[in-house]
Motif scaffolding. Structure first.
Motif, PDB file in Angstrom:
ATOM      1  N   ILE A   1      28.333  40.415  38.945  1.00  0.00           N
ATOM      2  CA  ILE A   1      29.658  39.791  38.872  1.00  0.00           C
ATOM      3  C   ILE A   1      30.325  40.137  37.545  1.00  0.00           C
ATOM      4  O   ILE A   1      31.513  40.489  37.499  1.00  0.00           O
ATOM      5  CB  ILE A   1      29.546  38.261  39.065  1.00  0.00           C
ATOM      6  N   ALA A   2      29.560  40.073  36.454  1.00  0.00           N
ATOM      7  CA  ALA A   2      30.113  40.402  35.131  1.00  0.00           C
ATOM      8  C   ALA A   2      30.544  41.867  35.078  1.00  0.00           C
ATOM      9  O   ALA A   2      31.630  42.186  34.564  1.00  0.00           O
ATOM     10  CB  ALA A   2      29.083  40.107  34.045  1.00  0.00           C
TER      11      ALA A   2
ATOM     12  N   GLY B   1      38.944  44.508  35.665  1.00  0.00           N
ATOM     13  CA  GLY B   1      39.922  44.059  34.687  1.00  0.00           C
ATOM     14  C   GLY B   1      40.948  43.115  35.293  1.00  0.00           C
ATOM     15  O   GLY B   1      40.625  42.265  36.132  1.00  0.00           O
ATOM     16  N   PRO B   2      42.205  43.273  34.909  1.00  0.00           N
ATOM     17  CA  PRO B   2      43.245  42.354  35.385  1.00  0.00           C
ATOM     18  C   PRO B   2      43.548  42.499  36.880  1.00  0.00           C
ATOM     19  O   PRO B   2      44.162  41.618  37.468  1.00  0.00           O
ATOM     20  CB  PRO B   2      44.470  42.711  34.538  1.00  0.00           C
TER      21      PRO B   2
ATOM     22  N   LEU C   1      41.468  42.312  39.209  1.00  0.00           N
ATOM     23  CA  LEU C   1      40.506  41.540  39.999  1.00  0.00           C
ATOM     24  C   LEU C   1      41.159  40.383  40.744  1.00  0.00           C
ATOM     25  O   LEU C   1      40.940  40.216  41.943  1.00  0.00           O
ATOM     26  CB  LEU C   1      39.374  41.015  39.102  1.00  0.00           C
ATOM     27  N   THR C   2      41.973  39.595  40.071  1.00  0.00           N
ATOM     28  CA  THR C   2      42.585  38.443  40.749  1.00  0.00           C
ATOM     29  C   THR C   2      43.531  38.891  41.858  1.00  0.00           C
ATOM     30  O   THR C   2      43.587  38.267  42.909  1.00  0.00           O
ATOM     31  CB  THR C   2      43.327  37.535  39.751  1.00  0.00           C
ATOM     32  N   ALA C   3      44.242  39.983  41.649  1.00  0.00           N
ATOM     33  CA  ALA C   3      45.145  40.492  42.692  1.00  0.00           C
ATOM     34  C   ALA C   3      44.351  40.961  43.910  1.00  0.00           C
ATOM     35  O   ALA C   3      44.730  40.709  45.052  1.00  0.00           O
ATOM     36  CB  ALA C   3      45.998  41.632  42.144  1.00  0.00           C
ATOM     37  N   ARG C   4      43.231  41.620  43.647  1.00  0.00           N
ATOM     38  CA  ARG C   4      42.398  42.094  44.762  1.00  0.00           C
ATOM     39  C   ARG C   4      41.775  40.925  45.525  1.00  0.00           C
ATOM     40  O   ARG C   4      41.710  40.937  46.744  1.00  0.00           O
ATOM     41  CB  ARG C   4      41.310  43.034  44.262  1.00  0.00           C
ATOM     42  N   LEU C   5      41.295  39.931  44.785  1.00  0.00           N
ATOM     43  CA  LEU C   5      40.682  38.772  45.435  1.00  0.00           C
ATOM     44  C   LEU C   5      41.708  37.973  46.231  1.00  0.00           C
ATOM     45  O   LEU C   5      41.400  37.462  47.312  1.00  0.00           O
ATOM     46  CB  LEU C   5      39.994  37.874  44.412  1.00  0.00           C
ATOM     47  N   SER C   6      42.915  37.860  45.716  1.00  0.00           N
ATOM     48  CA  SER C   6      43.944  37.108  46.443  1.00  0.00           C
ATOM     49  C   SER C   6      44.399  37.851  47.700  1.00  0.00           C
ATOM     50  O   SER C   6      44.967  37.241  48.600  1.00  0.00           O
ATOM     51  CB  SER C   6      45.133  36.810  45.537  1.00  0.00           C
ATOM     52  N   GLY C   7      44.126  39.130  47.768  1.00  0.00           N
ATOM     53  CA  GLY C   7      44.480  39.909  48.952  1.00  0.00           C
ATOM     54  C   GLY C   7      43.484  39.784  50.096  1.00  0.00           C
ATOM     55  O   GLY C   7      43.722  40.296  51.188  1.00  0.00           O
ATOM     56  N   LEU C   8      42.366  39.105  49.849  1.00  0.00           N
ATOM     57  CA  LEU C   8      41.365  38.936  50.909  1.00  0.00           C
ATOM     58  C   LEU C   8      41.871  37.957  51.966  1.00  0.00           C
ATOM     59  O   LEU C   8      42.451  36.929  51.637  1.00  0.00           O
ATOM     60  CB  LEU C   8      40.040  38.423  50.336  1.00  0.00           C
TER      61      LEU C   8
END
Length: 158
Positions: free
Chosen positions: A52-53, A60-61, A63-70
């Motif tokens: 995970i780390a 990088g930044p 990550l949140t955009a990719r996760l919110s796209g799930l």
């Protein structure tokens, strides 16, 4: 090419096989102190932390955009793979490794590429060459011989 060794899928597969071998041998010692399924669960939790780390550092930044796209389906598939494809299957494997013949049990892992090739053939329409089919036949024969010898040896011990 000249890429890093760490970019090589073969290198990661070698490390994975080595890790599995060490874990399979160590499970007898570990189960003296705890349940094999519990040990597998903690192994997966602790092993996932560096992954995970590393993932967070590499993404990088973004990550949140990719996760919110799930989507919900994406999350369900990931949960299915995590629980049944990893935790349950490895829990059963290490439970059996703590009680059974390690050589016979470990020989069954040679069937994994065969199941992947068959899945590719039936689901994805991939072709299998005569050389691949010959290799599969040799692998099946070797696993069968090894397990028949192991079951004969265990029957003689009883």
């Amino acid at each position: 090419e000249g890429g890093s060794l760490w970019d090589s899928g073969e290198w990661w597969m070698l490390l994975s096989a080595q890790s599995m071998a060490v874990g399979t041998v160590m499970v007898r010692w570990v189960t003296k102190y705890c349940d094999p399924v519990m040990a597998t669960g903690w192994h997966m939790v602790l092993g996932s932390l560096p992954l995970i780390a590393l993932s967070a550092a590499q993404e990088g930044p973004d990550l949140t955009a990719r996760l919110s796209g799930l989507t919900g389906l994406d999350a369900a598939i990931l949960l299915y793979i995590s629980v049944l494809g990893s935790a349950a299957s490895y829990g059963v494997f290490f439970y059996n490794a703590s009680r059974g013949n390690l050589t016979a049990l470990s020989s069954l892992t040679f069937l994994t590429p065969m199941f992947a090739a068959l899945g590719g053939y039936f689901v994805l329409g991939e072709t299998l060459t005569p050389l691949q089919l010959t290799g599969a036949g040799i692998t099946l024969g070797a696993v069968t011989l090894l397990n028949s010898k192991s079951s004969q040896a265990s029957n003689e011990e009883e």
